[in-house]
Enzyme design. Structure first.
Site, short mmCIF file in Angstrom:
data_model
loop_
_atom_site.label_atom_id
_atom_site.label_comp_id
_atom_site.label_asym_id
_atom_site.label_seq_id
_atom_site.Cartn_x
_atom_site.Cartn_y
_atom_site.Cartn_z
N SER A 49 -7.00 -6.32 -7.97
CA SER A 49 -8.45 -6.37 -7.78
C SER A 49 -8.92 -6.53 -9.18
CB SER A 49 -8.82 -5.52 -6.98
OG SER A 49 -10.31 -5.34 -7.00
N TYR B 153 -9.25 3.46 -5.14
CA TYR B 153 -9.13 2.20 -4.90
C TYR B 153 -8.85 1.81 -6.42
CZ TYR B 153 -9.58 -2.74 -3.91
OH TYR B 153 -9.40 -4.04 -3.81
#
Length: 258
Positions: free
Chosen positions: A140, A153
């Site tokens: 990401s 995350y």
């Protein structure tokens, strides 16, 4: 792509929805045989018709026994492996660090990082027998910049970059390329749920939250799922054979995650 992707044998974790499904369908449309796993049985059943010659398997990619069972079945069905797409991931909690419990932290790491290790360790022996072997890890843009109130995350996605670069060096002599795709704000259900969680935390509307997020994106829009899928096709094609250990930012020019 300057070489067709027909006859490639592809495995995609968490491939029944979102980015995973878009990638699986793109490979299938290019002529590859695709086998996906997912934890959502209804989504697997819905995805199967769009994967001619492929298959589906119910599995939690963070569970070693489940991954072993998936690989045993998929490798037998496909007759080998050319491409592994490590897509399994969860958003994790949206909260201040002092409000994040160890269980939520561990779950995020297990799904986002351990799943990739579990799949790679099973895939590598089969990939060594392929003439066009590649591993594509989904990270990401949170794997290259800080992400406040999303620390589990972000930490997991930075870990994927380390895994990718290390594997690229380790597996290079076997002719296996290993790269990471770093999507930005993707037009998906997961993205919408994250925006909603941030809006609730900030006590503003979801639309106001989205407008604020997109102000930090050069193109002022989300990334279509198809753009991420096409990047995966490129990396598995002959045009991508000289790329390894790289991070491909498919993010519409995102500048900050706040």
């Amino acid at each position: 792509m300057n070489q067709p992707l027909q006859a490639l044998r592809v495995m995609v974790s968490a491939g029944a929805s979102g980015i995973g499904l878009a990638i699986a369908q793109a490979f299938a449309q290019a002529g590859a045989r695709v086998h996906i796993s997912d934890i959502a049985e209804p989504a697997l059943a819905a995805a199967l018709p769009s994967l001619p010659g492929g298959g589906v398997w119910l599995a939690d990619a963070s569970d070693p026994a489940a991954v072993d069972a998936w690989f045993a079945h998929a490798l037998a069905a496909l007759g080998g492996l050319d491409v592994l797409v490590n897509n399994a991931g969860i958003a994790g909690p949206t909260a201040h660090i002092e409000d994040i419990g160890p269980e939520a932290w561990d779950q995020t790491m297990a799904v986002n990082v351990r799943s990739q290790y579990l799949c790679v360790r099973r895939a590598v022996p089969a990939l060594r027998a392929s003439a066009r072997a590649s591993i594509i890890n989904l990270s990401s843009v949170a794997g290259r910049m800080g992400y406040p109130m999303r620390t589990p995350y972000a930490a997991s996605k930075w870990a994927v970059i380390g895994l990718t670069q290390s594997l690229a060096m380790e597996l290079g002599s076997d002719g296996i390329t290993v790269n990471a795709i770093l999507p930005g704000i993707v037009d998906s259900e997961r993205s919408r749920s994250v925006t909603a969680a941030k809006a609730q935390l900030r006590q503003i509307s979801e639309q106001a939250m989205l407008d604020e997020i997109l102000q930090n994106v050069s193109l002022h829009r989300k990334v279509p799922l198809e753009d991420v899928a096409q990047t995966a096709l490129f990396l598995a094609s002959s045009a991508g054979r000289s790329f390894t250990g790289q991070s491909f930012n498919v993010c519409a020019g995102i500048q900050s995650l706040r």
